[in-house]
Write an enzyme that holds these catalytic residues in place. Structure first.
Site, PDB file in Angstrom:
ATOM      1  N   LYS A  60      20.530  -8.686 -34.041  1.00 45.71           N
ATOM      2  CA  LYS A  60      19.011  -9.175 -33.622  1.00 45.71           C
ATOM      3  C   LYS A  60      18.177  -8.306 -34.417  1.00 45.71           C
ATOM      4  O   LYS A  60      17.543  -7.495 -33.873  1.00 45.71           O
ATOM      5  CB  LYS A  60      18.883  -8.936 -31.966  1.00 45.71           C
ATOM      6  CG  LYS A  60      18.799 -10.424 -31.239  1.00 45.71           C
ATOM      7  CD  LYS A  60      18.366 -10.178 -29.851  1.00 45.71           C
ATOM      8  CE  LYS A  60      17.826 -11.345 -29.333  1.00 45.71           C
ATOM      9  NZ  LYS A  60      18.332 -12.532 -29.549  1.00 45.71           N
TER      10      LYS A  60
HETATM   11  C1  LIG Z   1      18.961 -13.459 -28.703  1.00 40.54           C
HETATM   12  C2  LIG Z   1      19.450 -14.694 -29.497  1.00 40.54           C
HETATM   13  C3  LIG Z   1      20.750 -15.296 -28.914  1.00 40.54           C
HETATM   14  C4  LIG Z   1      20.946 -15.201 -27.473  1.00 40.54           C
HETATM   15  O1  LIG Z   1      21.568 -14.136 -27.222  1.00 40.54           O
HETATM   16  P1  LIG Z   1      21.517 -13.414 -25.824  1.00 40.54           P
HETATM   17  O2  LIG Z   1      22.004 -12.160 -25.796  1.00 40.54           O
HETATM   18  O3  LIG Z   1      22.327 -14.380 -24.680  1.00 40.54           O
HETATM   19  O4  LIG Z   1      19.992 -13.236 -25.296  1.00 40.54           O
HETATM   20  C5  LIG Z   1      21.421 -16.377 -29.563  1.00 40.54           C
HETATM   21  N1  LIG Z   1      21.259 -16.678 -30.936  1.00 40.54           N
HETATM   22  C6  LIG Z   1      20.039 -15.917 -31.611  1.00 40.54           C
HETATM   23  C7  LIG Z   1      19.768 -16.144 -32.801  1.00 40.54           C
HETATM   24  C8  LIG Z   1      19.209 -14.874 -30.786  1.00 40.54           C
HETATM   25  O5  LIG Z   1      18.289 -14.378 -31.601  1.00 40.54           O
END
Ligand SMILES: *Cc1c(COP(=O)(O)O)cnc(C)c1O
Length: 241
Positions: free
Chosen positions: A73
Site C-alpha cells: 500500500k
Molecule cells: C487497499 C487495497 C485493497 C484492499 O485491501 P484491504 O486490506 O482489504 O483494505 C485492494 N487493492 C488495492 C490496490 C488496495 O489499495
C-alpha cells in the site's frame, strides 16, 4: 468515542501513513520518517444506495508490474493510477479494472479493491479470485471473505482469470456475480464492464445474493454480532484516558 459513527454502513476508518520527513533530496531510503495514524468517520464508499458499479478496463495504463511495488500500500501506486481513473470516469465508469502488465490479459484488481467472480448460484456457488502473485495487493478483506465463504460452504479457488473468460462466462450465464472488496467499500458488486470491444453486463446488472451474504457475514463480525473464531476483532478501551 464521539467520532465513531452509528449505523450499519458507517465506520471509523483507521489509516496508518508513513512518509519521509527529513530535509534531504538524496536518492536513498529515508532515515527519518513520520508515522501517523489518521482516523476519520466514513459512510459507504460508493454513496448511500448499494448499487452495482460500472467498471472500465484500463487498456493503456498499468497499475503494477512484476518486481514492482504493487503488493504494497505504497503512495506511488495510487498516484500513477489517477490518470486511468479519470479516463474511466469520462467513459461513465466508477472504477478501473487493472490487467496484468505483461500479457495485458489477466484480470488483477479493481481500483483499490480485490475482485471475486461467482460461478453458479445458492449453496452451489463457487468463488474465483486472482492469486497473489506480487502485483496484487493482498487485502485483508480478500483474506477474510475467502475464510467466510469457505465457512458458508462455498468453494473458493485462487486462479488467474482472463479478461476474455470474464466476458464469455457472463454471456453464457456461468458467471452470476462479480464483486470487489476492500476495507473502505467492504463488498461492492460489479454490474457492468466497459471493455475495448464493447460493454457487457454481469448477471442481471444488480448486486447479487452471494455478495450480499458475504457482506452481511463480514459486517456481523465487525459489529461483534457473530462469533469471531479467528480472532479478527480487537476490543479497544472505551475511555483510554
Ligand atoms: C487497499 C487495497 C485493497 C484492499 O485491501 P484491504 O486490506 O482489504 O483494505 C485492494 N487493492 C488495492 C490496490 C488496495 O489499495
Amino acid at each position: 468515542m464521539d467520532w465513531i459513527p452509528e449505523g450499519d454502513d458507517r465506520s471509523l476508518y483507521l489509516r496508518p501513513v508513513l512518509f519521509a520527513s527529513e530535509a534531504h533530496l538524496a536518492l536513498r531510503p529515508a532515515r527519518a520518517c513520520l508515522f501517523v495514524l489518521i482516523a476519520f468517520p466514513t459512510g459507504n464508499f460508493f454513496g448511500a444506495d448499494a448499487r452495482a458499479v460500472t467498471v472500465a478496463v484500463a487498456e493503456d495504463h498499468v497499475r503494477a508490474a512484476p518486481g514492482g511495488t504493487g503488493a504494497a500500500k505504497c503512495g506511488g501506486n495510487y498516484a500513477g493510477a489517477y490518470r486511468a481513473q479519470e479516463e474511466a470516469a469520462r467513459r461513465g465508469a466508477d472504477q478501473v479494472v487493472w490487467l496484468d502488465a505483461v500479457e495485458r490479459r489477466w484480470v488483477e484488481e479493481l481500483g483499490g479493491m480485490n475482485l471475486f467472480f461467482v460461478y453458479g448460484e445458492g449453496d452451489r456457488a463457487e468463488l474465483l479470485t486472482p492469486p497473489l502473485t506480487g502485483t496484487i495487493l493482498p487485502g485483508v478483506t480478500r483474506d477474510a471473505l475467502i475464510v467466510l465463504a469457505r465457512d458458508l460452504g462455498l468453494r473458493v479457488t485462487e486462479a488467474p482469470v482472463a479478461l476474455d473468460r470474464w466476458r464469455e462466462d457472463c454471456a453464457a450465464g456461468r458467471i452470476t456475480e462479480v464483486f470487489a472488496c476492500g476495507t473502505a467499500a467492504r463488498v461492492t458488486s460489479v454490474g457492468r464492464v466497459l471493455g475495448a470491444d464493447g460493454p457487457w453486463t454481469v448477471g442481471d446488472g444488480r448486486p447479487g445474493p452471494v455478495a450480499g451474504r458475504l457482506s452481511a457475514a463480514l459486517a456481523a463480525v465487525h459489529r461483534g454480532e457473530a462469533a469471531d473464531p479467528y480472532g479478527w476483532c480487537h476490543p479497544v478501551d472505551r475511555d483510554p484516558c
